[in-house]
Design a protein around this motif. Sequence first.
Motif, PDB file in Angstrom:
ATOM      1  N   ASN A  68      -1.595   0.124   3.977  1.00 53.86           N
ATOM      2  CA  ASN A  68      -1.333  -1.122   3.255  1.00 53.86           C
ATOM      3  C   ASN A  68      -0.343  -0.825   2.133  1.00 53.86           C
ATOM      4  OD1 ASN A  68      -3.325  -2.634   4.789  1.00 53.86           O
ATOM      5  ND2 ASN A  68      -4.854  -1.452   3.651  1.00 53.86           N
ATOM      6  N   LYS A 135      -4.827 -10.055  -5.449  1.00 55.73           N
ATOM      7  CA  LYS A 135      -3.360 -10.114  -5.374  1.00 55.73           C
ATOM      8  C   LYS A 135      -2.745  -8.711  -5.395  1.00 55.73           C
ATOM      9  CE  LYS A 135      -2.551 -14.584  -7.628  1.00 55.73           C
ATOM     10  NZ  LYS A 135      -1.793 -15.274  -8.704  1.00 55.73           N
ATOM     11  N   PHE A 154      -5.620  -5.437   8.888  1.00 54.71           N
ATOM     12  CA  PHE A 154      -6.884  -6.168   8.828  1.00 54.71           C
ATOM     13  C   PHE A 154      -7.937  -5.509   9.715  1.00 54.71           C
ATOM     14  CE2 PHE A 154      -3.579  -9.524   8.251  1.00 54.71           C
ATOM     15  CZ  PHE A 154      -3.846  -9.785   6.915  1.00 54.71           C
ATOM     16  N   TYR A 166       0.877 -19.199   6.006  1.00 52.98           N
ATOM     17  CA  TYR A 166      -0.252 -18.360   5.629  1.00 52.98           C
ATOM     18  C   TYR A 166      -0.990 -17.913   6.883  1.00 52.98           C
ATOM     19  CZ  TYR A 166      -3.472 -22.303   6.362  1.00 52.98           C
ATOM     20  OH  TYR A 166      -4.198 -23.331   6.911  1.00 52.98           O
ATOM     21  N   LYS A 177      -7.814 -16.941   3.052  1.00 53.78           N
ATOM     22  CA  LYS A 177      -6.415 -17.314   3.263  1.00 53.78           C
ATOM     23  C   LYS A 177      -5.555 -16.159   2.774  1.00 53.78           C
ATOM     24  CE  LYS A 177      -2.930 -20.702   1.758  1.00 53.78           C
ATOM     25  NZ  LYS A 177      -2.704 -21.916   0.921  1.00 53.78           N
ATOM     26  N   PHE A 178      -4.712 -15.627   3.657  1.00 53.34           N
ATOM     27  CA  PHE A 178      -3.791 -14.551   3.295  1.00 53.34           C
ATOM     28  C   PHE A 178      -2.377 -15.128   3.283  1.00 53.34           C
ATOM     29  CE2 PHE A 178      -1.013 -10.939   4.408  1.00 53.34           C
ATOM     30  CZ  PHE A 178      -1.341 -10.091   3.368  1.00 53.34           C
ATOM     31  N   SER A 179      -1.677 -14.961   2.162  1.00 56.58           N
ATOM     32  CA  SER A 179      -0.348 -15.562   2.028  1.00 56.58           C
ATOM     33  C   SER A 179       0.542 -14.675   1.161  1.00 56.58           C
ATOM     34  CB  SER A 179      -0.451 -16.959   1.405  1.00 56.58           C
ATOM     35  OG  SER A 179      -1.050 -16.883   0.114  1.00 56.58           O
ATOM     36  N   ASN A 180       1.824 -15.022   1.123  1.00 57.11           N
ATOM     37  CA  ASN A 180       2.730 -14.304   0.225  1.00 57.11           C
ATOM     38  C   ASN A 180       3.739 -15.260  -0.401  1.00 57.11           C
ATOM     39  OD1 ASN A 180       4.573 -14.731   2.295  1.00 57.11           O
ATOM     40  ND2 ASN A 180       5.228 -12.599   2.450  1.00 57.11           N
ATOM     41  N   HIS A 222       1.502 -10.779  -2.467  1.00 53.32           N
ATOM     42  CA  HIS A 222       0.635 -11.078  -1.334  1.00 53.32           C
ATOM     43  C   HIS A 222      -0.773 -11.270  -1.881  1.00 53.32           C
ATOM     44  CE1 HIS A 222       4.062  -9.138   0.660  1.00 53.32           C
ATOM     45  NE2 HIS A 222       3.673  -9.727   1.768  1.00 53.32           N
ATOM     46  N   GLN A 223      -1.509 -12.214  -1.327  1.00 52.77           N
ATOM     47  CA  GLN A 223      -2.845 -12.446  -1.858  1.00 52.77           C
ATOM     48  C   GLN A 223      -3.845 -12.796  -0.757  1.00 52.77           C
ATOM     49  OE1 GLN A 223      -2.394 -15.644  -4.764  1.00 52.77           O
ATOM     50  NE2 GLN A 223      -3.362 -17.079  -3.355  1.00 52.77           N
ATOM     51  N   VAL A 224      -5.103 -12.390  -1.014  1.00 58.24           N
ATOM     52  CA  VAL A 224      -6.238 -12.788  -0.207  1.00 58.24           C
ATOM     53  C   VAL A 224      -7.071 -13.725  -1.069  1.00 58.24           C
ATOM     54  CG1 VAL A 224      -8.287 -12.041   1.069  1.00 58.24           C
ATOM     55  CG2 VAL A 224      -6.248 -10.568   0.993  1.00 58.24           C
TER      56      VAL A 224
END
Length: 227
Positions: A68, A135, A154, A166, A177-180, A222-224
């Motif tokens: 990662n 984040k 993942f 996302y 929700k995983f997004s950037n 990037h955040q979860v």
Amino acid sequence: MWEKINFKNWDIIYKQSEDYIDTPNHSHFDFLSFMLFYKKSPILIDCGRGSYNKCNVHYDAYMPKYHNTITLDELSYKPYHYNRYPREYYEHSSYTKKIINDSSINIEMITDGFNRIDDTLKYKRIISMMEDVFKVTDCFTSNNAHTVKNFFHFHNSLKVKSYDDYIELLNIDEKFKFSNSTKNLEIITKNKMNHNSNEYGNIALHPVAVSTNNFISINITHQVEKL
């Protein structure tokens, strides 16, 4: 060298520091990497290494794309091969700092390893844990153009569904929700880096998210998010 931190329902395991070693070794390119858990269930994993046999599909699992982490112009914070160039090319300093308060924990990961590629570059990774959000922000300042790739691995217990901007992650009990910030995530499922190993000789498959950005100076988050 490795540290585990808990905040609310999150747990993270990461490398606190890494000393430069000028002799051949089998260390991984994992200083900037980490493992993430929510209520003890794995979200982002370490791929392990299933084999030291060069013919095995998991032989390259020490490389950055199996972690990662990031690459800069396809290179890592430390060289892929030692003893090919002068010592000054390999030397680097990599360390972390923590800022802890009631509402969050921030971990700064700092390395000057990329300066062998660009001596004007300033880089650090900031990991932030809040009650419902995790984040990762990669901060770059440079006078030159570069390409950065982010990799996120993942756990294979998660159901992964990709939307326009996302990725939805589902396990038995939770939804994430995983997004950037650059809205350019790609799910990879048929690549060597989709292999992971919890036990030497045993190989499993898992989904990977990748984002690619061209920049001179940029902050990429990037955040979860727990839904």
